[in-house]
Design an enzyme around this catalytic site. Structure first.
Site, mmCIF file in Angstrom:
data_model
loop_
_atom_site.group_PDB
_atom_site.id
_atom_site.type_symbol
_atom_site.label_atom_id
_atom_site.label_comp_id
_atom_site.label_asym_id
_atom_site.label_seq_id
_atom_site.Cartn_x
_atom_site.Cartn_y
_atom_site.Cartn_z
ATOM 1 C CB CYS A 141 -0.284 -4.987 -6.847
ATOM 2 S SG CYS A 141 -0.102 -6.708 -6.340
ATOM 3 C CG HIS A 220 2.930 -9.238 -9.595
ATOM 4 N ND1 HIS A 220 3.103 -10.371 -8.855
ATOM 5 C CD2 HIS A 220 2.347 -8.335 -8.766
ATOM 6 C CE1 HIS A 220 2.642 -10.166 -7.620
ATOM 7 N NE2 HIS A 220 2.184 -8.937 -7.540
HETATM 8 P P1 NAD Z 1 2.510 -6.135 5.435
HETATM 9 O O1 NAD Z 1 2.548 -7.439 6.140
HETATM 10 O O2 NAD Z 1 3.742 -5.630 4.792
HETATM 11 O O3 NAD Z 1 1.997 -5.001 6.422
HETATM 12 C C1 NAD Z 1 0.910 -5.206 7.277
HETATM 13 C C2 NAD Z 1 1.118 -4.367 8.518
HETATM 14 O O4 NAD Z 1 -0.024 -4.527 9.371
HETATM 15 C C3 NAD Z 1 2.333 -4.795 9.342
HETATM 16 O O5 NAD Z 1 2.985 -3.628 9.793
HETATM 17 C C4 NAD Z 1 1.724 -5.567 10.512
HETATM 18 O O6 NAD Z 1 2.519 -5.456 11.682
HETATM 19 C C5 NAD Z 1 0.418 -4.829 10.696
HETATM 20 N N1 NAD Z 1 -0.639 -5.624 11.349
HETATM 21 C C6 NAD Z 1 -0.762 -6.961 11.435
HETATM 22 N N2 NAD Z 1 -1.889 -7.274 12.091
HETATM 23 C C7 NAD Z 1 -2.488 -6.107 12.431
HETATM 24 C C8 NAD Z 1 -3.680 -5.770 13.118
HETATM 25 N N3 NAD Z 1 -4.500 -6.708 13.573
HETATM 26 N N4 NAD Z 1 -3.976 -4.469 13.291
HETATM 27 C C9 NAD Z 1 -3.172 -3.490 12.813
HETATM 28 N N5 NAD Z 1 -2.025 -3.758 12.133
HETATM 29 C C10 NAD Z 1 -1.688 -5.044 11.945
HETATM 30 O O7 NAD Z 1 1.311 -6.262 4.390
HETATM 31 P P2 NAD Z 1 1.170 -5.475 3.028
HETATM 32 O O8 NAD Z 1 1.944 -6.170 1.981
HETATM 33 O O9 NAD Z 1 1.392 -4.035 3.246
HETATM 34 O O10 NAD Z 1 -0.366 -5.761 2.687
HETATM 35 C C11 NAD Z 1 -1.405 -4.972 3.229
HETATM 36 C C12 NAD Z 1 -2.623 -5.097 2.348
HETATM 37 O O11 NAD Z 1 -2.299 -4.597 1.056
HETATM 38 C C13 NAD Z 1 -3.122 -6.530 2.106
HETATM 39 O O12 NAD Z 1 -4.507 -6.520 1.936
HETATM 40 C C14 NAD Z 1 -2.443 -6.902 0.800
HETATM 41 O O13 NAD Z 1 -3.127 -7.938 0.121
HETATM 42 C C15 NAD Z 1 -2.539 -5.582 0.068
HETATM 43 N N6 NAD Z 1 -1.560 -5.394 -1.015
HETATM 44 C C16 NAD Z 1 -0.266 -5.774 -0.846
HETATM 45 C C17 NAD Z 1 0.623 -5.604 -1.886
HETATM 46 C C18 NAD Z 1 2.060 -6.028 -1.781
HETATM 47 O O14 NAD Z 1 2.647 -6.393 -2.768
HETATM 48 N N7 NAD Z 1 2.676 -5.987 -0.624
HETATM 49 C C19 NAD Z 1 0.194 -5.014 -3.071
HETATM 50 C C20 NAD Z 1 -1.125 -4.577 -3.187
HETATM 51 C C21 NAD Z 1 -2.002 -4.793 -2.148
#
Ligand code: NAD
Length: 337
Positions: A141, A220
């Site tokens: 992000c 942020h």
């Molecule tokens: P999150 O924790 O909100 O969601 C992750 C999901 O994956 C959950 O539903 C969890 O139950 C599931 N999960 C966990 N282990 C798993 C597995 N082994 N197999 C399948 N599903 C599984 O995380 P998020 O914030 O959505 O982040 C996801 C990705 O996006 C990360 O790489 C993060 O760095 C990136 N990201 C996050 C944000 C943010 O602000 N949230 C912004 C940009 C990028």
């Protein structure tokens, strides 16, 4: 062609990408995965998404909870063209071999390391590099926010050097377990990972970044100093960003003094989930002195990368080779600027 898209990890990013894909006419969601029978699993089913289970031994728990399950992650990989891996940071890379085995393309998120995936993506700066690739990652992000405002500067003025400081939200709003609650936490490694990460999508950029985490969940905020390649005026820079997609101005003089008012605006705009996919730049915070540009921007971390995932699918399947055409199509479907 309608691209069949699977979401592995229906969490903060995954559920948003699923909804965004559903709004496009050249791609469709064929299923999403959950690991546990949470409210999000129930919501996915009530929205009409077929639910697949990433941890097969947990299937009985879904049955006990009365949540209908279509199959396992392997079943889902058997019917999709591309998987958008939205599992927690550093976990996605563990799935790469599986995706290879099933012969599906995969998009990873910013929590994965560029070196592990081999390619990174930003709609504005390196769409063309990603044409037809099998594996890539949409940068984080913060990096997406930096790319959106800095890439146009590179094109228009040239950029000699960027110094950027990330003031990062602690956790996302739905996370009640992480902090900081009452502290400001500096990243002691300099540059922070954001500068090197931006170079994965704007290769020749000279950038140094620092970062601190603060007790807020909303957004942020970046404090950026850019040494431009020539003298310019604030008006020139503002005009450039006015014509840049997914960059939107906010105004301190209209009472938008902080990230709190930006998020209030997003609520008033009745955006889905009160998301704000655009990067917010304070118009009255843009200052150019000679050839040095100073500005502030705010990033809605949960949603700015969502349209990039849509464009990334188009690049990987060469639905269009024109990044601006994809950006326009995505923006129209999502109702963003
Ligand atoms: P999150 O924790 O909100 O969601 C992750 C999901 O994956 C959950 O539903 C969890 O139950 C599931 N999960 C966990 N282990 C798993 C597995 N082994 N197999 C399948 N599903 C599984 O995380 P998020 O914030 O959505 O982040 C996801 C990705 O996006 C990360 O790489 C993060 O760095 C990136 N990201 C996050 C944000 C943010 O602000 N949230 C912004 C940009 C990028």
């Amino acid at each position: 062609m309608t691209v069949k898209v699977a979401i592995n990890g229906y969490g903060t990013i995954g559920k948003r990408v699923a909804d965004a894909v559903s709004l496009q006419d050249d791609m469709e969601i064929v299923g999403v995965t959950k690991t546990r029978p949470t409210f999000e699993a129930k919501m996915a089913v009530s929205k009409g998404y077929d639910l697949y289970i990433a941890v097969p031994e947990n299937i009985p728990k879904f049955e006990e909870a009365g949540i209908p399950v279509k199959g396992t992650l392997d079943d889902l990989l058997g019917i999709c063209d591309v998987v958008v891996d939205c599992t927690p940071g550093k976990e996605g890379v563990n799935n790469l071999e599986k995706y290879r085995k099933f012969g599906v393309k995969a998009i990873f998120q910013g929590g994965e390391k560029h070196e592990n995936i081999g390619m990174s993506f930003n709609s504005l700066s390196n769409y063309q590099e990603n044409l037809g690739v099998d594996y890539t990652r949409v940068v984080s992000c913060n990096t997406t926010g930096l790319a959106r405002t800095i890439y146009p500067l590179v094109k228009e003025f040239g950029v000699k050097k960027v110094y950027a400081t990330m003031v990062r939200r602690g956790p996302d709003p739905n996370n009640s377990k992480k902090g900081p609650v009452n502290a400001i936490v500096p990243v002691l490694k300099v540059p922070s990972h954001h500068g090197p990460d931006l170079k994965t999508v704007i290769h020749d950029l000279d950038i140094d970044t620092m970062a601190v985490a603060v007790p807020t969940t909303l957004m942020h905020l970046h404090c950026n100093v850019v040494l431009l390649g020539r003298e310019a005026t604030s008006e020139e820079v503002i005009r450039l960003w006015e014509n840049t997609p997914r960059v939107a101005f906010v105004h301190g003089k209209e009472g938008v003094d902080s990230t709190a008012q930006i998020m209030e605006m997003a609520k008033d705009m009745k955006r889905d989930r009160s998301d704000l996919n655009e990067i917010s730049v304070w118009k009255d915070g843009v200052h150019v002195v000679g050839s040095t540009l100073y500005y502030y921007q705010a990033i809605h971390q949960e949603s700015d990368v969502v349209p990039e995932n849509i464009d990334c699918i188009r690049a990987m399947f060469r639905l269009t080779d024109d990044n601006m055409a994809s950006i326009k199509k995505t923006n129209e479907a999502l109702g963003i600027e």
